[in-house]
Design an enzyme around this catalytic site. Structure first.
Site, short mmCIF file in Angstrom:
data_model
loop_
_atom_site.label_atom_id
_atom_site.label_comp_id
_atom_site.label_asym_id
_atom_site.label_seq_id
_atom_site.Cartn_x
_atom_site.Cartn_y
_atom_site.Cartn_z
N TYR A 1 7.54 -13.01 16.48
CA TYR A 1 6.40 -12.91 15.55
C TYR A 1 5.11 -13.37 16.24
CZ TYR A 1 3.83 -13.51 11.09
OH TYR A 1 2.93 -13.44 10.06
N ILE B 1 -0.71 -10.01 0.12
CA ILE B 1 -2.06 -10.02 0.67
C ILE B 1 -2.68 -8.63 0.60
CG2 ILE B 1 -3.40 -10.40 2.79
CD1 ILE B 1 -1.30 -12.55 3.57
N ARG C 1 6.23 0.97 1.83
CA ARG C 1 7.52 1.62 1.62
C ARG C 1 7.92 1.72 0.16
NH1 ARG C 1 11.18 -2.02 5.18
NH2 ARG C 1 10.00 -3.44 3.86
N LYS D 1 1.85 -11.04 16.94
CA LYS D 1 0.53 -11.37 16.38
C LYS D 1 -0.47 -11.71 17.49
CE LYS D 1 1.54 -10.85 11.96
NZ LYS D 1 0.96 -9.76 11.15
P1 NAD Z 1 4.76 -9.42 1.99
O1 NAD Z 1 6.12 -9.46 2.56
O2 NAD Z 1 4.51 -9.87 0.59
O3 NAD Z 1 4.13 -7.97 2.13
C1 NAD Z 1 4.29 -7.22 3.29
C2 NAD Z 1 3.87 -5.81 3.03
O4 NAD Z 1 4.19 -5.02 4.19
C3 NAD Z 1 4.61 -5.20 1.84
O5 NAD Z 1 3.72 -4.41 1.08
C4 NAD Z 1 5.65 -4.33 2.51
O6 NAD Z 1 6.04 -3.21 1.73
C5 NAD Z 1 4.91 -3.89 3.77
N1 NAD Z 1 5.87 -3.46 4.78
C6 NAD Z 1 6.89 -4.19 5.29
N2 NAD Z 1 7.59 -3.42 6.15
C7 NAD Z 1 6.98 -2.20 6.17
C8 NAD Z 1 7.23 -0.98 6.83
N3 NAD Z 1 8.26 -0.84 7.68
N4 NAD Z 1 6.39 0.07 6.61
C9 NAD Z 1 5.37 -0.06 5.76
N5 NAD Z 1 5.08 -1.17 5.08
C10 NAD Z 1 5.89 -2.23 5.30
O7 NAD Z 1 3.88 -10.23 3.01
P2 NAD Z 1 2.39 -10.79 2.96
O8 NAD Z 1 2.49 -12.25 2.96
O9 NAD Z 1 1.56 -10.11 1.95
O10 NAD Z 1 1.95 -10.35 4.44
C11 NAD Z 1 0.95 -9.40 4.74
C12 NAD Z 1 0.51 -9.62 6.19
O11 NAD Z 1 -0.02 -10.94 6.32
C13 NAD Z 1 1.63 -9.51 7.21
O12 NAD Z 1 1.17 -8.81 8.34
C14 NAD Z 1 1.93 -10.95 7.56
O13 NAD Z 1 2.45 -11.09 8.86
C15 NAD Z 1 0.57 -11.57 7.43
N6 NAD Z 1 0.62 -13.02 7.20
C16 NAD Z 1 1.23 -13.53 6.10
C17 NAD Z 1 1.28 -14.91 5.95
C18 NAD Z 1 1.94 -15.57 4.78
O14 NAD Z 1 2.13 -16.79 4.82
N7 NAD Z 1 2.30 -14.87 3.72
C19 NAD Z 1 0.71 -15.74 6.92
C20 NAD Z 1 0.08 -15.17 8.01
C21 NAD Z 1 0.05 -13.80 8.14
#
Ligand code: NAD
Length: 256
Positions: A152, A21, A41, A156
């Site tokens: 979680y 995202i 990271r 959130k």
């Molecule tokens: P993803 O796992 O593909 O990406 C997560 C990102 O966060 C990555 O770029 C990772 O490097 C970074 N990250 C993780 N730990 C970290 C740390 N300690 N320090 C710095 N960066 C860190 O996940 P995504 O699906 O792209 O999720 C992005 C956001 O959207 C998150 O906050 C997640 O909770 C939220 N979200 C995702 C979904 C879903 O279904 N994918 C649904 C609702 C909310």
């Protein structure tokens, strides 16, 4: 801001901007004219995104407060952050008896505390400039409850809670703050959830994916670009009255 270059001259920080995202958001804000700083990271992924977008990559582990503070210090050399997108996060699931202190702390620190600390560090310059946009990527787990996700959901919900509270504090500053609350979005995070379902139930990958998609009336997963579209909209001047909201993007799963 959907088309054009409404964000020209603005600096946008996207946490977790190396993939998923965050990557879609970084691309969308850059297309809107912003200079984008991506942090996270994975140094190689961040460098590739910065190269693609002509932006800046700054590595930081946001679960480490010292690393977050160092990021804020390095940002001073890059410029004033006008748009902060708190996107980095982790999702882990476990039943109550397996939700141990370490797991709780990991999730709450990264998903709730780190974004708050970044807001506290970066909002004052936005306020001084009289313009800013803060978008917190929460989840529909920030406005509803789901099984095996106490930590979680708590993190959130905290993010949505301080988004609402800070909206009052920031109301007359030219800075808006909102939360975006996606449902299942097609990223690595969902791949991990699908793998967990496969391991626990013996279902095929397609069956596991369908079990998630069928949680929403639209019977589909959200694409990262759909989340980026809403974030970009919130960053535009036309959305200056949208403030303190939790915008759900989940195909109608949570209906209020
Ligand atoms: P993803 O796992 O593909 O990406 C997560 C990102 O966060 C990555 O770029 C990772 O490097 C970074 N990250 C993780 N730990 C970290 C740390 N300690 N320090 C710095 N960066 C860190 O996940 P995504 O699906 O792209 O999720 C992005 C956001 O959207 C998150 O906050 C997640 O909770 C939220 N979200 C995702 C979904 C879903 O279904 N994918 C649904 C609702 C909310």
């Amino acid at each position: 801001m959907s088309e054009g270059h409404e964000l020209a001259g603005k600096l946008a920080l996207v946490t977790g901007g190396g993939r998923g995202i965050g990557l879609a958001i970084a691309r969308r804000l850059a297309a809107g004219g912003a200079r984008v700083v991506v942090t996270g990271r994975d140094e190689a992924a961040l460098a590739a995104v910065a190269g693609e977008l002509g932006g800046v990559a700054l590595r930081a582990d946001l679960s480490d407060r010292g690393s977050t503070d160092a990021l804020v210090a390095r940002l001073r050399d890059v410029g004033r952050v006008d748009v902060l997108v708190n996107n980095a996060g982790i999702a882990e699931s476990a039943p109550l008896d397996k939700t141990d202190d370490a797991m709780w702390d990991r999730i709450v620190e990264l998903d709730a505390t780190a974004p708050f600390r970044l807001i506290r560090s970066l909002a004052p310059a936005m306020i001084a400039a009289g313009w800013g946009r803060i978008v917190n990527i929460a989840s529909n787990a920030g406005v509803s409850g789901y099984g095996y996700t106490a930590a979680y959901c708590a993190a959130k919900h905290a993010m949505v809670g301080y988004t609402r509270a800070l909206a009052v504090d920031l109301a007359r500053t030219g800075v808006t703050i909102n939360a975006v609350c996606p449902g299942w979005v097609e990223t690595d995070m969902v791949k991990a959830a699908v793998a967990r379902i496969q391991a626990k139930t013996g279902r095929s990958e397609e069956e596991a994916r369908q079990s998630l998609a069928s949680m929403t009336p639209q019977r589909r997963m959200i694409q990262p670009e759909e989340v980026a579209h809403v974030v970009a909209m919130l960053c535009g001047d036309g959305a200056r009255g949208v403030h303190g909201q939790a915008l759900v993007i989940d195909g109608g799963q949570v209906l209020k």
